[in-house]
Write a protein that holds these residues in place. Sequence first.
Motif, mmCIF file in Angstrom:
data_model
loop_
_atom_site.group_PDB
_atom_site.id
_atom_site.type_symbol
_atom_site.label_atom_id
_atom_site.label_comp_id
_atom_site.label_asym_id
_atom_site.label_seq_id
_atom_site.Cartn_x
_atom_site.Cartn_y
_atom_site.Cartn_z
ATOM 1 N N GLU A 58 -3.062 -9.472 17.708
ATOM 2 C CA GLU A 58 -3.447 -8.127 18.145
ATOM 3 C C GLU A 58 -2.706 -7.689 19.399
ATOM 4 O OE1 GLU A 58 -7.865 -8.095 18.340
ATOM 5 O OE2 GLU A 58 -7.600 -6.379 16.986
ATOM 6 N N ARG A 59 -1.977 -8.598 20.040
ATOM 7 C CA ARG A 59 -1.427 -8.303 21.358
ATOM 8 C C ARG A 59 -0.162 -7.453 21.313
ATOM 9 N NH1 ARG A 59 -1.025 -13.414 25.055
ATOM 10 N NH2 ARG A 59 -0.488 -11.728 26.486
ATOM 11 N N ILE A 60 0.634 -7.598 20.250
ATOM 12 C CA ILE A 60 1.922 -6.895 20.209
ATOM 13 C C ILE A 60 2.300 -6.651 18.748
ATOM 14 C CG2 ILE A 60 3.356 -8.982 20.170
ATOM 15 C CD1 ILE A 60 5.218 -7.525 22.196
ATOM 16 N N PRO A 61 2.904 -5.504 18.439
ATOM 17 C CA PRO A 61 3.303 -5.269 17.044
ATOM 18 C C PRO A 61 4.525 -6.097 16.676
ATOM 19 C CG PRO A 61 4.037 -3.459 18.425
ATOM 20 C CD PRO A 61 3.199 -4.347 19.301
ATOM 21 N N LEU A 62 4.529 -6.604 15.455
ATOM 22 C CA LEU A 62 5.654 -7.388 14.953
ATOM 23 C C LEU A 62 6.551 -6.591 14.021
ATOM 24 C CD1 LEU A 62 3.879 -10.757 14.062
ATOM 25 C CD2 LEU A 62 4.854 -10.039 16.250
ATOM 26 N N PHE A 63 5.986 -5.591 13.342
ATOM 27 C CA PHE A 63 6.709 -4.880 12.295
ATOM 28 C C PHE A 63 6.592 -3.371 12.477
ATOM 29 C CE2 PHE A 63 4.710 -8.723 10.456
ATOM 30 C CZ PHE A 63 5.854 -9.459 10.200
ATOM 31 N N LEU A 64 7.582 -2.681 11.934
ATOM 32 C CA LEU A 64 7.567 -1.224 11.857
ATOM 33 C C LEU A 64 7.952 -0.841 10.434
ATOM 34 C CD1 LEU A 64 7.411 1.575 13.262
ATOM 35 C CD2 LEU A 64 9.851 1.319 13.780
ATOM 36 N N LEU A 65 7.103 -0.054 9.767
ATOM 37 C CA LEU A 65 7.348 0.366 8.389
ATOM 38 C C LEU A 65 7.523 1.875 8.320
ATOM 39 C CD1 LEU A 65 6.166 -2.512 7.755
ATOM 40 C CD2 LEU A 65 5.209 -1.496 5.700
ATOM 41 N N PHE A 66 8.461 2.289 7.456
ATOM 42 C CA PHE A 66 8.682 3.704 7.186
ATOM 43 C C PHE A 66 8.533 3.971 5.692
ATOM 44 C CE2 PHE A 66 10.933 3.362 11.188
ATOM 45 C CZ PHE A 66 10.783 4.588 11.784
ATOM 46 N N SER A 67 7.871 5.062 5.363
ATOM 47 C CA SER A 67 7.820 5.575 4.001
ATOM 48 C C SER A 67 8.505 6.946 3.998
ATOM 49 C CB SER A 67 6.386 5.705 3.505
ATOM 50 O OG SER A 67 6.339 6.271 2.222
ATOM 51 N N CYS A 68 9.587 7.073 3.234
ATOM 52 C CA CYS A 68 10.419 8.277 3.262
ATOM 53 C C CYS A 68 10.628 8.811 1.850
ATOM 54 C CB CYS A 68 11.798 7.971 3.867
ATOM 55 S SG CYS A 68 11.735 7.013 5.398
ATOM 56 N N GLU A 69 10.916 10.100 1.757
ATOM 57 C CA GLU A 69 11.134 10.741 0.463
ATOM 58 C C GLU A 69 12.419 11.566 0.491
ATOM 59 O OE1 GLU A 69 8.812 14.265 -1.585
ATOM 60 O OE2 GLU A 69 7.676 12.402 -1.799
ATOM 61 N N LYS A 70 13.132 11.534 -0.615
ATOM 62 C CA LYS A 70 14.355 12.338 -0.738
ATOM 63 C C LYS A 70 14.000 13.807 -0.920
ATOM 64 C CE LYS A 70 18.634 12.625 -3.446
ATOM 65 N NZ LYS A 70 19.483 11.958 -4.448
ATOM 66 N N ILE A 95 4.379 6.147 8.675
ATOM 67 C CA ILE A 95 4.848 4.953 9.372
ATOM 68 C C ILE A 95 3.643 4.047 9.633
ATOM 69 C CG2 ILE A 95 6.779 6.151 10.485
ATOM 70 C CD1 ILE A 95 5.203 5.927 13.125
ATOM 71 N N SER A 96 3.915 2.778 9.856
ATOM 72 C CA SER A 96 2.856 1.843 10.226
ATOM 73 C C SER A 96 3.451 0.751 11.097
ATOM 74 C CB SER A 96 2.214 1.215 8.983
ATOM 75 O OG SER A 96 1.255 0.223 9.362
ATOM 76 N N GLU A 97 2.625 0.247 12.024
ATOM 77 C CA GLU A 97 2.999 -0.900 12.833
ATOM 78 C C GLU A 97 2.245 -2.158 12.395
ATOM 79 O OE1 GLU A 97 4.151 0.872 17.120
ATOM 80 O OE2 GLU A 97 2.146 1.432 16.424
ATOM 81 N N CYS A 98 1.652 -2.095 11.214
ATOM 82 C CA CYS A 98 1.032 -3.258 10.563
ATOM 83 C C CYS A 98 0.032 -3.989 11.450
ATOM 84 C CB CYS A 98 2.098 -4.230 10.085
ATOM 85 S SG CYS A 98 3.311 -3.511 8.983
ATOM 86 N N GLN A 147 0.835 -1.209 0.000
ATOM 87 C CA GLN A 147 0.000 0.000 0.000
ATOM 88 C C GLN A 147 0.866 1.253 0.000
ATOM 89 O OE1 GLN A 147 -2.478 0.390 3.456
ATOM 90 N NE2 GLN A 147 -3.611 2.134 2.637
ATOM 91 N N PHE A 148 1.914 1.259 0.813
ATOM 92 C CA PHE A 148 2.831 2.401 0.840
ATOM 93 C C PHE A 148 3.482 2.614 -0.527
ATOM 94 C CE2 PHE A 148 4.170 2.901 5.607
ATOM 95 C CZ PHE A 148 2.866 3.213 5.917
ATOM 96 N N ILE A 149 3.853 1.542 -1.190
ATOM 97 C CA ILE A 149 4.557 1.643 -2.473
ATOM 98 C C ILE A 149 3.639 2.158 -3.574
ATOM 99 C CG2 ILE A 149 5.634 0.291 -4.319
ATOM 100 C CD1 ILE A 149 6.888 -1.443 -2.126
#
Length: 243
Positions: A231-243, A211-214, A39-41
């Motif tokens: 649902e108990r704990i986040p497994l991932f952290l995502l960043f969307s960044c731009e130059k 950002i997202s914690e999925c 989705q971010f891409i």
Amino acid sequence: MEYKGSAAYDNDTFYTSYMARRHRKESPNNVMEYPVLRQFIGDVKGMKILDLGCGEGLFGLDLLEAGCTRYEAVEGSRNMVNIARDQLAEREAAIHHSVLEEWNFPQQAFDLITSRLVFHYLQDLSPIFDNIYQALHPNGRLIFSVQHPVLTASRNRNSGNEKRSSWNVDNYFESGERVEQWMNKDVVKYHRTIEEYFHLLTRAGFHIKNISECPPERVNFSTEEEFARRERIPLFLLFSCEK
């Protein structure tokens, strides 16, 4: 023996166990991390994309089938390089066998650089982010995922084999090396707080767009029990960044 970076995937026993685990129907990588990353891409038509740590190459196949004009990847594991090259044979793709710390990043060559669950294996991210920034076209994007810092924080080892129902979050603000026993091997990871990722990215020049914690979605799980566990704990952290 402790494995660093991609080295564990060249141990045939570990590699076989990992591939079986990775292709589970309800693998969190497939049903939690990937949908948000994709989705971010967004639309990739006409893009030149670099993937850092491509694994077996299936993500590259997805991107090529979605319309990217050129896919390149850097992968440190010889086992993964071999299977990725087979997956992407006769495609507009190139798989480079190198660790990220030693690869010669080209200048202003890509519209998008991605990485899935790789950066928490690297001890020093600052030069990597600098190299990524220089390799992007103006307004190019970096979109990546890492293991969530609440999972990498604790110094207490667990076997990594059992189906966990509780998590120990400790030592959170102590950045640095962690050794995790995963599939009967000692694997080295590097813990960073969310704030530390933020500062590393902005110091390299990036603007963080999202950002997202999925968080899990019920539709992706066959049982209420497994959905509730995720649902108990986040497994991932995502960043969307731009130059």
